[in-house]
Design a protein around this motif. Structure first.
Motif, mmCIF file in Angstrom:
data_model
loop_
_atom_site.group_PDB
_atom_site.id
_atom_site.type_symbol
_atom_site.label_atom_id
_atom_site.label_comp_id
_atom_site.label_asym_id
_atom_site.label_seq_id
_atom_site.Cartn_x
_atom_site.Cartn_y
_atom_site.Cartn_z
ATOM 1 N N LEU A 93 0.821 -1.211 0.000
ATOM 2 C CA LEU A 93 0.000 0.000 0.000
ATOM 3 C C LEU A 93 0.865 1.276 0.000
ATOM 4 O O LEU A 93 2.098 1.197 -0.039
ATOM 5 N N SER A 94 0.207 2.424 0.088
ATOM 6 C CA SER A 94 0.907 3.690 -0.199
ATOM 7 C C SER A 94 2.083 3.988 0.724
ATOM 8 O O SER A 94 3.177 4.307 0.238
ATOM 9 N N ALA A 95 1.882 3.886 2.034
ATOM 10 C CA ALA A 95 2.966 4.290 2.946
ATOM 11 C C ALA A 95 4.090 3.256 2.955
ATOM 12 O O ALA A 95 5.266 3.620 2.859
ATOM 13 N N SER A 152 -8.198 -0.917 -7.794
ATOM 14 C CA SER A 152 -7.358 0.270 -7.823
ATOM 15 C C SER A 152 -7.757 1.112 -6.608
ATOM 16 O O SER A 152 -8.376 0.580 -5.663
ATOM 17 N N THR A 153 -7.466 2.376 -6.615
ATOM 18 C CA THR A 153 -7.551 3.161 -5.385
ATOM 19 C C THR A 153 -7.688 4.646 -5.681
ATOM 20 O O THR A 153 -7.322 5.100 -6.781
ATOM 21 N N ILE A 154 -8.139 5.389 -4.676
ATOM 22 C CA ILE A 154 -8.076 6.855 -4.768
ATOM 23 C C ILE A 154 -6.635 7.307 -5.009
ATOM 24 O O ILE A 154 -6.394 8.374 -5.569
ATOM 25 N N PRO A 180 -12.045 3.624 -2.143
ATOM 26 C CA PRO A 180 -11.587 4.675 -1.220
ATOM 27 C C PRO A 180 -10.803 4.024 -0.072
ATOM 28 O O PRO A 180 -10.543 2.816 -0.117
ATOM 29 N N GLY A 181 -10.469 4.769 0.979
ATOM 30 C CA GLY A 181 -9.879 4.164 2.175
ATOM 31 C C GLY A 181 -10.914 3.250 2.823
ATOM 32 O O GLY A 181 -12.059 3.659 3.027
ATOM 33 N N ILE A 182 -10.516 2.016 3.132
ATOM 34 C CA ILE A 182 -11.487 1.037 3.649
ATOM 35 C C ILE A 182 -11.334 0.895 5.168
ATOM 36 O O ILE A 182 -10.225 0.762 5.686
ATOM 37 N N GLY A 207 -1.234 1.954 4.973
ATOM 38 C CA GLY A 207 -1.660 2.975 4.013
ATOM 39 C C GLY A 207 -1.803 4.338 4.675
ATOM 40 O O GLY A 207 -1.561 4.501 5.883
ATOM 41 N N THR A 208 -2.235 5.294 3.870
ATOM 42 C CA THR A 208 -2.395 6.678 4.334
ATOM 43 C C THR A 208 -3.715 6.857 5.083
ATOM 44 O O THR A 208 -3.860 7.752 5.906
ATOM 45 N N THR A 209 -4.690 5.983 4.798
ATOM 46 C CA THR A 209 -6.004 6.123 5.425
ATOM 47 C C THR A 209 -6.134 5.285 6.713
ATOM 48 O O THR A 209 -7.213 5.212 7.295
ATOM 49 N N ASP A 210 -5.026 4.671 7.162
ATOM 50 C CA ASP A 210 -5.084 3.761 8.319
ATOM 51 C C ASP A 210 -5.600 4.437 9.600
ATOM 52 O O ASP A 210 -6.173 3.780 10.470
ATOM 53 N N SER A 228 -2.354 14.956 -1.948
ATOM 54 C CA SER A 228 -2.380 14.819 -3.411
ATOM 55 C C SER A 228 -3.555 13.950 -3.879
ATOM 56 O O SER A 228 -3.740 13.749 -5.069
ATOM 57 N N TRP A 229 -4.303 13.408 -2.944
ATOM 58 C CA TRP A 229 -5.389 12.475 -3.293
ATOM 59 C C TRP A 229 -6.746 13.186 -3.383
ATOM 60 O O TRP A 229 -6.920 14.278 -2.834
ATOM 61 N N PRO A 230 -7.731 12.520 -4.019
ATOM 62 C CA PRO A 230 -9.076 13.100 -4.083
ATOM 63 C C PRO A 230 -9.646 13.421 -2.702
ATOM 64 O O PRO A 230 -9.351 12.725 -1.722
ATOM 65 N N ILE A 255 4.753 5.318 -5.601
ATOM 66 C CA ILE A 255 4.953 4.108 -6.405
ATOM 67 C C ILE A 255 3.652 3.287 -6.394
ATOM 68 O O ILE A 255 3.298 2.637 -7.375
ATOM 69 N N TYR A 256 2.951 3.344 -5.295
ATOM 70 C CA TYR A 256 1.659 2.651 -5.184
ATOM 71 C C TYR A 256 0.688 3.179 -6.247
ATOM 72 O O TYR A 256 0.079 2.413 -7.007
ATOM 73 N N GLY A 257 0.566 4.496 -6.328
ATOM 74 C CA GLY A 257 -0.347 5.103 -7.303
ATOM 75 C C GLY A 257 0.080 4.816 -8.732
ATOM 76 O O GLY A 257 -0.747 4.476 -9.587
HETATM 77 C C1 LIG Z 1 -6.494 4.267 -0.039
HETATM 78 C C2 LIG Z 1 -5.792 2.956 -0.097
HETATM 79 O O1 LIG Z 1 -5.342 2.611 -1.334
HETATM 80 C C3 LIG Z 1 -4.939 2.526 1.045
HETATM 81 N N1 LIG Z 1 -5.754 2.408 2.233
HETATM 82 C C4 LIG Z 1 -3.803 3.454 1.333
HETATM 83 O O2 LIG Z 1 -4.003 4.364 2.100
HETATM 84 O O3 LIG Z 1 -2.747 3.288 0.796
#
Ligand SMILES: C[C@@H](O)[C@H](N)C(=O)O
Ligand SMILES: NC(=O)c1ccc[n+]([C@@H]2O[C@H](COP(=O)([O-])OP(=O)(O)OC[C@H]3O[C@@H](n4cnc5c(N)ncnc54)[C@H](O)[C@@H]3O)[C@@H](O)[C@H]2O)c1
Length: 375
Positions: A134-136, A171-173, A225-227, A237-240, A332-334, A196-198
């Motif tokens: 994931l992103s982070a 895919s993802t936001i 979206p963030g789940i 991830g960033t939405t954790d 940088s995300w929606p 790199i995730y995006g």
């Molecule tokens: C949004 C999603 O792709 C993931 N939860 C992240 O934050 O990386």
């Protein structure tokens, strides 16, 4: 899904296909006769497409199934298709409750031959490809993220095309970036992510769509979206933060948030996410005007989430300690996701808004914590 609307659209599409002499898309998928990997590598494996009629149960393989989403998805699909028709796989050792709840197999998506063997030996017809960094964590290990998210995807795409599988890749936001319109973000717009995730997810969207048009691969993709889930932990991830706040609110009454209080991101409760995944996989191909859809449920900031949790737990104390890597990603995300195409094409509709999400999370984690304390 509104059945009548779906049926009338199928009928309309079928008529149109007859009028213009075109064949419905599904025919092309069943007629795959070669695959890109076999043509270029000269592999001697016999290739065949596994066809299944819509009245049969699919035989499903989930890769990366021990993460935040896979176990819940397996549970839902097993209820629908039968326990033995859904195989969970990962490179990690499953906890005992998961191991005893249905078929589990070791599958490293970087091992092409092993993955192909699993698909062939188990007569897999649907592949849900959840493995990813994931992103982070991806920013912390770019080389591994590139291997898992990009090379791994290539293996999955080739195997799915060779064996006529229906392939779901989320895919993802995070597939959008600072130059995308952020409020709201539509399905089709500029995508220049800075992680790199995006980048790997934009690559997955484009490769899947290319294989669909070039080889007839039945590729389906939702941008999640963030789940938010109560009984599984997010994978870095960033939405954790939006999961952690519930655990900390109940266990300690204190929460340290790593994003700024006004950082707005699209979010979704896990039950909605998994149901959307099954719904798009079951949608007749004729109804899909696109192969990659945004889906959304709600959008909130850490401050709004904290205020909603404080309605139930007024003593919750929130402190902000910003993580600069995660903050830059989130910025940088929606902020809001436009999912009108999913709603129009295949009847997507979320069940959980912010108040229901908070109530459900607090009930679940509260009950779990009380049980643990009683034992
Ligand atoms: C949004 C999603 O792709 C993931 N939860 C992240 O934050 O990386
Ligand atoms: N959870 C979210 O908020 C969210 C949002 C948008 C999209 N998604 C996407 O949904 C999918 C599932 O997400 P998740 O939250 O469950 O992820 P996760 O990080 O929790 O789990 C990913 C799993 O992939 C496995 N994995 C890593 N390398 C592997 C390899 N070489 N072979 C096989 N498996 C490997 C890991 O062991 C892990 O169990 C991912 O593709 C993710 O990008 C998730």
């Amino acid at each position: 899904m509104p059945v009548l609307r779906v049926l009338s659209r199928v009928a309309k599409q079928t008529l149109l296909a007859h009028e213009c002499g075109c064949q419905p898309l599904a025919v092309a998928v069943r007629n795959i006769s070669f695959s890109p990997r076999q043509v270029t590598s000269g592999s001697d494996a016999s290739f065949h497409s596994v066809s299944f009629s819509e009245t049969d149960h699919p035989k499903v393989l989930i890769t990366g199934g021990l993460g935040q989403l896979g176990v819940g998805l397996a549970k839902m699909l097993r209820r629908r298709f039968g326990k033995n028709n859904v195989i969970l796989s990962d490179i990690r050792k499953p906890p005992s409750n998961v191991f005893h709840s249905g078929p589990f197999i070791y599958a490293d998506i970087l091992d092409y031959k092993n993955l192909r063997e699993i698909v062939v030996n188990n007569r897999i017809t649907w592949l849900v490809h959840y493995s990813a960094l994931l992103s982070a964590v991806g920013e912390a290990n770019v080389a591994l993220a590139r291997a898992v998210n990009i090379t791994g995807l290539h293996n999955v795409l080739d195997i799915a095309a060779e064996h006529g599988l229906r392939l779901f890749v989320p895919s993802t936001i995070g597939a959008f970036g600072p130059t995308s319109p952020r409020n709201p973000t539509p399905d089709l717009c500029i995508q220049r992510p800075r992680t790199i995730y995006g980048v790997s997810k934009v690559h997955a969207e484009l490769m899947g769509e290319y294989y669909h048009h070039r080889y007839g691969l039945d590729f389906r993709c939702l941008r999640y979206p963030g789940i938010i889930s109560a009984d599984s932990q997010p994978g870095g991830g960033t939405t954790d933060y939006a999961v952690q706040i519930f655990h900390d609110a109940i266990k300690t009454g204190r929460f340290e948030c790593n994003l700024k209080p006004d950082t707005r991101l699209p979010m979704m409760y896990i039950d909605d996410c998994l149901r959307a995944t099954l719904e798009v996989m079951e949608t007749p191909a004729e109804l899909l005007t696109m192969r990659t859809y945004n889906i959304n449920a709600m959008s909130f900031t850490p401050d709004e989430l904290a205020q909603e949790v404080q309605k139930q737990l007024p003593d919750l104390h929130v402190k902000y300690n910003i993580d600069s890597v995660r903050q830059a990603i989130a910025d940088s995300w929606p902020m809001n996701f436009d999912d009108s195409n999913a709603r129009n094409d295949w009847g997507w509709k979320h069940d959980y808004d912010l108040p229901e999400l908070c109530q459900t999370m607090l009930n679940f984690i509260g009950a779990e914590t009380r049980m643990a304390q009683a034992n």
